[in-house]
Design a protein around this motif. Structure first.
Motif, PDB file in Angstrom:
ATOM      1  N   LYS A 299       0.893  -1.552   0.292  1.00 37.96           N
ATOM      2  CA  LYS A 299       0.135  -0.317  -0.119  1.00 37.96           C
ATOM      3  C   LYS A 299       0.679   1.202  -0.299  1.00 37.96           C
ATOM      4  N   ASP A 300       2.067   1.137   0.808  1.00 40.66           N
ATOM      5  CA  ASP A 300       3.159   2.326   0.941  1.00 40.66           C
ATOM      6  C   ASP A 300       4.621   1.817  -0.238  1.00 40.66           C
ATOM      7  N   ARG A 301       4.302   1.841  -1.262  1.00 35.40           N
ATOM      8  CA  ARG A 301       5.832   1.085  -2.532  1.00 35.40           C
ATOM      9  C   ARG A 301       6.436   2.689  -1.967  1.00 35.40           C
ATOM     10  N   ALA A 302       6.179   3.889  -2.098  1.00 39.18           N
ATOM     11  CA  ALA A 302       7.105   4.868  -2.147  1.00 39.18           C
ATOM     12  C   ALA A 302       8.243   4.831  -0.205  1.00 39.18           C
ATOM     13  N   GLY A 303       7.501   3.946   0.614  1.00 34.64           N
ATOM     14  CA  GLY A 303       8.220   3.644   1.864  1.00 34.64           C
ATOM     15  C   GLY A 303       7.481   4.753   2.582  1.00 34.64           C
ATOM     16  N   SER A 304       8.050   4.036   4.385  1.00 33.25           N
ATOM     17  CA  SER A 304       7.466   5.167   4.993  1.00 33.25           C
ATOM     18  C   SER A 304       9.517   5.357   5.896  1.00 33.25           C
ATOM     19  N   LYS A 305      10.137   6.696   6.338  1.00 37.39           N
ATOM     20  CA  LYS A 305      10.698   6.709   7.004  1.00 37.39           C
ATOM     21  C   LYS A 305      11.372   7.066   7.943  1.00 37.39           C
ATOM     22  N   TYR A 306      11.931   6.431   8.874  1.00 37.41           N
ATOM     23  CA  TYR A 306      12.497   6.414  10.323  1.00 37.41           C
ATOM     24  C   TYR A 306      13.716   6.920  10.457  1.00 37.41           C
ATOM     25  N   LYS A 307      14.034   8.148  10.909  1.00 36.75           N
ATOM     26  CA  LYS A 307      15.705   8.104  11.380  1.00 36.75           C
ATOM     27  C   LYS A 307      15.791   7.411  12.642  1.00 36.75           C
ATOM     28  N   LEU A 308      16.889   6.537  12.167  1.00 40.78           N
ATOM     29  CA  LEU A 308      17.508   5.787  13.520  1.00 40.78           C
ATOM     30  C   LEU A 308      19.139   6.532  14.087  1.00 40.78           C
ATOM     31  N   LYS A 309      19.681   7.477  13.979  1.00 39.34           N
ATOM     32  CA  LYS A 309      20.909   7.861  14.807  1.00 39.34           C
ATOM     33  C   LYS A 309      20.484   8.791  16.212  1.00 39.34           C
ATOM     34  N   ASP A 310      20.572   7.854  16.960  1.00 40.42           N
ATOM     35  CA  ASP A 310      19.985   8.657  18.854  1.00 40.42           C
ATOM     36  C   ASP A 310      18.709   7.872  18.961  1.00 40.42           C
ATOM     37  N   ASN A 311      17.782   6.934  18.648  1.00 40.39           N
ATOM     38  CA  ASN A 311      16.496   7.258  18.183  1.00 40.39           C
ATOM     39  C   ASN A 311      15.686   6.150  18.313  1.00 40.39           C
ATOM     40  N   ILE A 312      17.139   4.564  18.736  1.00 37.16           N
ATOM     41  CA  ILE A 312      16.374   3.663  18.808  1.00 37.16           C
ATOM     42  C   ILE A 312      16.314   3.473  21.141  1.00 37.16           C
ATOM     43  N   GLU A 313      15.064   2.822  21.221  1.00 35.84           N
ATOM     44  CA  GLU A 313      15.276   3.355  22.957  1.00 35.84           C
ATOM     45  C   GLU A 313      15.828   1.377  22.951  1.00 35.84           C
ATOM     46  N   LYS A 314      15.081   0.926  22.351  1.00 35.38           N
ATOM     47  CA  LYS A 314      15.370  -1.145  22.855  1.00 35.38           C
ATOM     48  C   LYS A 314      15.724  -0.976  21.723  1.00 35.38           C
ATOM     49  N   PHE A 315      15.701  -2.354  21.708  1.00 36.00           N
ATOM     50  CA  PHE A 315      15.737  -4.569  20.841  1.00 36.00           C
ATOM     51  C   PHE A 315      15.145  -4.738  21.208  1.00 36.00           C
ATOM     52  N   PHE A 316      14.228  -5.628  21.181  1.00 34.26           N
ATOM     53  CA  PHE A 316      13.880  -7.001  22.412  1.00 34.26           C
ATOM     54  C   PHE A 316      13.986  -7.988  20.866  1.00 34.26           C
ATOM     55  N   THR A 317      14.565  -8.944  21.674  1.00 34.87           N
ATOM     56  CA  THR A 317      15.149  -9.540  20.400  1.00 34.87           C
ATOM     57  C   THR A 317      15.437 -11.401  20.833  1.00 34.87           C
ATOM     58  N   TRP A 318      13.765 -11.297  22.154  1.00 36.49           N
ATOM     59  CA  TRP A 318      14.296 -12.913  23.052  1.00 36.49           C
ATOM     60  C   TRP A 318      13.800 -14.097  21.613  1.00 36.49           C
ATOM     61  N   PHE A 319      13.170 -13.603  20.819  1.00 43.97           N
ATOM     62  CA  PHE A 319      12.441 -14.432  19.812  1.00 43.97           C
ATOM     63  C   PHE A 319      14.063 -14.704  18.017  1.00 43.97           C
ATOM     64  N   VAL A 320      14.252 -14.106  18.361  1.00 45.25           N
ATOM     65  CA  VAL A 320      14.817 -13.706  17.157  1.00 45.25           C
ATOM     66  C   VAL A 320      15.477 -14.964  16.363  1.00 45.25           C
ATOM     67  N   GLU A 321      15.672 -15.812  16.940  1.00 47.86           N
ATOM     68  CA  GLU A 321      15.787 -17.346  16.075  1.00 47.86           C
ATOM     69  C   GLU A 321      14.621 -18.046  15.348  1.00 47.86           C
ATOM     70  N   GLU A 322      13.423 -17.306  15.877  1.00 46.82           N
ATOM     71  CA  GLU A 322      12.091 -17.768  14.726  1.00 46.82           C
ATOM     72  C   GLU A 322      11.891 -16.282  14.680  1.00 46.82           C
ATOM     73  N   GLY A 323      12.588 -15.848  13.878  1.00 45.43           N
ATOM     74  CA  GLY A 323      13.200 -14.606  12.619  1.00 45.43           C
ATOM     75  C   GLY A 323      11.647 -13.840  13.313  1.00 45.43           C
ATOM     76  N   LYS A 324      11.996 -13.517  14.656  1.00 40.63           N
ATOM     77  CA  LYS A 324      11.241 -12.647  14.934  1.00 40.63           C
ATOM     78  C   LYS A 324      11.627 -10.783  16.091  1.00 40.63           C
ATOM     79  N   ALA A 325      11.205 -10.036  15.857  1.00 41.36           N
ATOM     80  CA  ALA A 325      11.890  -9.301  16.338  1.00 41.36           C
ATOM     81  C   ALA A 325      10.830  -7.825  16.267  1.00 41.36           C
ATOM     82  N   THR A 326      11.870  -7.252  18.109  1.00 41.96           N
ATOM     83  CA  THR A 326      10.557  -5.102  17.810  1.00 41.96           C
ATOM     84  C   THR A 326      11.671  -4.305  18.007  1.00 41.96           C
ATOM     85  N   VAL A 327      11.625  -3.159  17.038  1.00 37.99           N
ATOM     86  CA  VAL A 327      12.576  -2.086  17.414  1.00 37.99           C
ATOM     87  C   VAL A 327      12.171  -1.394  17.648  1.00 37.99           C
ATOM     88  N   ARG A 328      11.992  -0.323  18.760  1.00 36.65           N
ATOM     89  CA  ARG A 328      11.250   0.565  19.802  1.00 36.65           C
ATOM     90  C   ARG A 328      11.633   1.586  19.324  1.00 36.65           C
TER      91      ARG A 328
END
Length: 421
Positions: A53-82
């Motif tokens: 629905k949004d092939r042009a894409g939505s952009k999110y700045k990364l530098k000093d902007n990530i509060e936390k990574f949730f990677t408990w299930f990364v081996e199952e191909g799952k993660a969350t970037v806050r």
């Protein structure tokens, strides 16, 4: 750096307004690259998310902007970037585990402001429609010209059929499809199966009809297929035998062995307690193993085998008097169900115990016995039976073993009395 996966962007302010997230991801392509900030006129590292629905894409700045990574299930191909700003959680799922780990590592480096020369950056451009399509679960290839030579099979495949492509071996790219449940390689020229097929931990159907297989390896019988494989089609190959370990495939429900060169069925075939459909027509079977009596089938087809005409007086005697000490000890171990293994006794004795025979009297014999064949109506083991021969018969010879002369004599007396009646 790019990543294909399912993505859900969850606004952390939703609960404040009494709202919930959908809890369902959308297929997307994520990229990490440089983008010119129009306000500051400076280039910064951004994560861009492109969907159908949004092939042009939505952009999110990364530098000093990530509060936390949730990677408990990364081996199952799952993660969350806050992210800090905006206050969203970018929930990733259905990703290749290794690709996801690399992507998260790049995001961490971008957040810390690492030198951009050390980052595997991508160009932040709109994606093609096919890049954000839903994962392909089924693929059928029935022509050599359609066979992919330069591109990989979709990682998400659950069913793959590759037939009439003149394959002489199994393509190793297929063996990385961890979600694969059905693999159909029928009508090719495959002569040998790689043991790594056993690494397909979800595989429940394996179809190898009309190839040139001469063996089914022990390694496959001892792999994870023991827990998953329910249908196995080995018909129209060149098999002359199956390994004793074949009966470790205890989840089998449907087994097709037609049109091979089999001279015998696995000794412990009765251990396939879930087997309901068995076809072994047009082989070279002269007699069925004694364990065949333990089967409980819905449909059985043994047509076109050169079964012998059983005669209780025709027998093979492998007895000595007195019995060797090794035979007596082995019989005791089997009868009393004493635990054994290669860590306790020599491996060749373990192999002998694995093919222990049971006499009519209930006693066990190992290497010394009298063997004959008796006729059995196949309806005893199957609800539906395809006729064994053109004469309309449903009887077939089954091996029978006797631990002593007295047991064999008693069997002959009973057979004679039944014949008189």
């Amino acid at each position: 750096m790019k990543l294909q996966c399912d993505v859900e962007v969850v606004n952390r302010m939703l609960p404040t307004f009494g709202m919930k997230s959908r809890g369902k991801g959308t297929r997307a392509v994520l990229s990490i690259g440089k983008h010119l900030d129009k306000t500051s006129q400076r280039s910064n590292i951004y994560m861009m998310i492109c969907t159908a629905k949004d092939r042009a894409g939505s952009k999110y700045k990364l530098k000093d902007n990530i509060e936390k990574f949730f990677t408990w299930f990364v081996e199952e191909g799952k993660a969350t970037v806050r992210l800090k700003e905006p206050a969203v959680d970018i929930c990733l799922s259905k990703a290749d585990a290794n690709s996801l780990k690399n992507f998260l590592s790049a995001a961490r480096l971008a957040d810390r402001g690492s030198d951009t020369s050390s980052l595997p950056l991508s160009t932040l451009t709109p994606v093609r429609a096919r890049d954000v399509e839903q994962p392909k679960k089924k693929l059928t290839i029935v022509s050599k010209k359609d066979y992919p030579l330069t591109s990989n099979f979709p990682y998400s495949l659950e069913q793959l059929q590759v037939s009439y492509c003149k394959l002489s071996r199994v393509d190793m790219r297929m063996l990385s499809l961890k979600a694969l449940r059905k693999l159909d390689l029928s009508n090719n020229h495959i002569k040998k199966l790689p043991s790594t097929i056993g690494d397909l931990s979800c595989l429940s159907e394996l179809v190898l009809h009309n190839n040139q297989l001469e063996a089914f390896s022990e390694a496959l019988c001892l792999s994870t297929l023991q827990r998953t494989l329910q249908l196995l089609d080995l018909s129209q190959n060149r098999l002359q035998s199956l390994p004793a370990q074949f009966c470790q495939l205890r989840e089998l429900v449907n087994l097709k062995l037609d049109d091979n060169e089999l001279v015998c069925l696995p000794f412990h075939i009765g251990r396939l307690s879930k087997l309901r459909f068995l076809s072994a027509a047009h082989n070279q079977l002269a007699v069925l193993p004694s364990d065949f009596r333990k089967l409980s089938l819905e449909n059985l087809d043994l047509f076109g085998n050169p079964f012998i005409q059983p005669n209780p007086l025709d027998h093979t005697m492998q007895l000595t008097f007195p019995l060797p000490l090794q035979e007596m000890a082995s019989r005791a171990v089997a009868s009393l169900r004493i635990p054994y293994g290669p860590h306790l006794i020599p491996a060749h004795l373990c192999r002998d115990l694995e093919v222990a025979k049971t006499c009519d009297c209930g006693c066990v014999c190992i290497s010394f016995y009298i063997k004959t064949a008796v006729s059995m109506n196949l309806h005893q083991v199957s609800h539906t039976v395809v006729l064994v021969d053109d004469m309309g018969g449903t009887d077939a010879p089954v091996q029978q073993h006797f631990c002593s002369l007295s047991c064999y004599s008693e069997f002959l007396d009973n057979s004679l009395q039944r014949g008189i009646r």
